[in-house]
Design an enzyme around this catalytic site. Sequence first.
Site, PDB file in Angstrom:
ATOM      1  N   ASP A 295     -40.029 113.600  28.801  1.00  0.00           N
ATOM      2  CA  ASP A 295     -40.891 113.959  29.723  1.00  0.00           C
ATOM      3  C   ASP A 295     -40.816 115.586  29.820  1.00  0.00           C
ATOM      4  O   ASP A 295     -39.668 116.256  29.289  1.00  0.00           O
ATOM      5  CB  ASP A 295     -40.993 113.487  30.940  1.00  0.00           C
TER       6      ASP A 295
ATOM      7  N   HIS B 266     -43.168 107.253  39.285  1.00  0.00           N
ATOM      8  CA  HIS B 266     -44.626 107.152  38.579  1.00  0.00           C
ATOM      9  C   HIS B 266     -44.732 105.746  38.096  1.00  0.00           C
ATOM     10  O   HIS B 266     -44.815 105.327  36.733  1.00  0.00           O
ATOM     11  CB  HIS B 266     -44.583 108.233  37.507  1.00  0.00           C
TER      12      HIS B 266
ATOM     13  N   CYS C 297     -44.973 110.824  28.396  1.00  0.00           N
ATOM     14  CA  CYS C 297     -46.202 110.661  29.339  1.00  0.00           C
ATOM     15  C   CYS C 297     -47.350 111.528  29.311  1.00  0.00           C
ATOM     16  O   CYS C 297     -48.110 111.397  29.713  1.00  0.00           O
ATOM     17  CB  CYS C 297     -45.551 110.431  30.839  1.00  0.00           C
TER      18      CYS C 297
ATOM     19  N   GLN D 291     -47.360 105.136  35.124  1.00  0.00           N
ATOM     20  CA  GLN D 291     -47.110 105.342  33.748  1.00  0.00           C
ATOM     21  C   GLN D 291     -46.043 104.551  33.354  1.00  0.00           C
ATOM     22  O   GLN D 291     -46.213 103.989  32.153  1.00  0.00           O
ATOM     23  CB  GLN D 291     -46.119 106.714  33.992  1.00  0.00           C
TER      24      GLN D 291
ATOM     25  N   ARG E  29     -52.808 103.727  29.496  1.00  0.00           N
ATOM     26  CA  ARG E  29     -53.026 104.100  30.816  1.00  0.00           C
ATOM     27  C   ARG E  29     -54.462 103.222  31.357  1.00  0.00           C
ATOM     28  O   ARG E  29     -54.234 102.516  32.319  1.00  0.00           O
ATOM     29  CB  ARG E  29     -52.965 105.539  31.398  1.00  0.00           C
TER      30      ARG E  29
ATOM     31  N   ARG F  82     -52.062 110.499  44.418  1.00  0.00           N
ATOM     32  CA  ARG F  82     -51.089 111.398  43.973  1.00  0.00           C
ATOM     33  C   ARG F  82     -50.330 112.364  44.784  1.00  0.00           C
ATOM     34  O   ARG F  82     -51.304 113.097  45.148  1.00  0.00           O
ATOM     35  CB  ARG F  82     -51.219 111.732  42.628  1.00  0.00           C
TER      36      ARG F  82
HETATM   37  N1   CP Z   1     -49.012 111.306  32.391  1.00  0.00           N
HETATM   38  C1   CP Z   1     -49.662 111.630  33.480  1.00  0.00           C
HETATM   39  O1   CP Z   1     -49.660 111.052  34.788  1.00  0.00           O
HETATM   40  O2   CP Z   1     -50.755 112.466  33.284  1.00  0.00           O
HETATM   41  P1   CP Z   1     -51.620 113.254  34.337  1.00  0.00           P
HETATM   42  O3   CP Z   1     -50.613 114.027  34.995  1.00  0.00           O
HETATM   43  O4   CP Z   1     -52.637 114.185  33.358  1.00  0.00           O
HETATM   44  O5   CP Z   1     -52.240 112.310  35.096  1.00  0.00           O
HETATM   45  N1  NVA Z   2     -42.516 114.347  35.487  1.00  0.00           N
HETATM   46  C1  NVA Z   2     -43.902 114.920  35.526  1.00  0.00           C
HETATM   47  C2  NVA Z   2     -44.792 113.890  35.178  1.00  0.00           C
HETATM   48  C3  NVA Z   2     -46.351 114.335  34.994  1.00  0.00           C
HETATM   49  C4  NVA Z   2     -46.951 113.351  34.302  1.00  0.00           C
HETATM   50  C5  NVA Z   2     -44.115 115.741  36.784  1.00  0.00           C
HETATM   51  O1  NVA Z   2     -44.086 114.864  37.859  1.00  0.00           O
HETATM   52  O2  NVA Z   2     -45.060 116.734  36.776  1.00  0.00           O
END
Ligand code: CP
Ligand code: NVA
Length: 312
Positions: free
Chosen positions: A231, A136, A271, A139, A299, A109
């Site tokens: 989101d 993502h 999400c 997700q 997930r 990530r």
């Molecule tokens: N939806 C999601 O990816 O959550 P986190 O940021 O908690 O991993």
């Molecule tokens: N769009 C958000 C998703 C978090 C899971 C971000 O990138 O922070």
Amino acid sequence: MVSAQLKGRHFLRVNDWEAADLVTVLDLADRLKARYKQRVEDRLLEGRTLGMIFTKPSTRTRVSFEVGISHLGGTALYLSANDLQLGRGETIRDTASVLSRYLDGIMIRTFHQSDVDELAQHADIPVINGLTDDFHPCQALADVMTIRERFGQLEGVRVAYLGDGNNVCHSLMVACAKLGATFVAATPEGYEAEEEVVGWARAAAEESGGSVELLHDPEVAATDADVLYTDVWTSMGQDEEREQRIRDLQAFRLDGHTLSMASERAVVMHCLPAHYDEEVTEDVLHGERSAAWDQAENRLHAQKALMALVIR
Ligand code: CP
Ligand code: NVA
């Protein structure tokens, strides 16, 4: 139970995978979920290791990958990017080469998609994108799994995404388009999904019989929607823009009024993490139409399937 066809594949963006590959993951995810509920163990990755590199925070991604591989008999290592030599200038290429000698898979990530692509280019083991500024994909797997669970299929389901045309919107749009859904995104002007990604989604929809529509009116998008999805308005790394984003996105909040315009069978998805009274209200996200908590659970099941399919 696990076909060999996806072994060794990276999962960097939804668009890299054929619809049939996504269905393979979803079918296995459903099966693993049902068996997990019966407390049947599926030790499909006995002794395997997954390195999880994080440059951004996480609750769901971290816990679901870590618990997921442990259900399958393997082990996960949490690797904060700042604690790796990567944070002190070791190259992505060298990191990929070394980690490939220790691990069986990497989940990462981070900010730039190009860093994930570079890691995958130099790794001899599968690399899974656990979120970038652009995508993502994990997700999206859980999202389409949840939609299929609720409606039996994606074909003909009207999925309305309201808000920022961000990483989550991109991956959801492509996954829905590949699987035949009627996808509509309503964003303010200046917050649209990227044209290239919309192009991929439209090409996929042409093959699947789905469709992709971009609008600026949240009420038109929400009308007769089967899925209302939103989101956060301020994604990780955008904190300096928060005040401006709240102003620009006000009209796109998912609340009881939005839900009243949707179809009778509509579900609400997010999400997570949620920011109440920004993109969604707490009553809606905890209300009877919310699928967000199943979505978060999925997930775990979707990523167990993904790992079982790609890790050798
Ligand atoms: N939806 C999601 O990816 O959550 P986190 O940021 O908690 O991993
Ligand atoms: N769009 C958000 C998703 C978090 C899971 C971000 O990138 O922070």
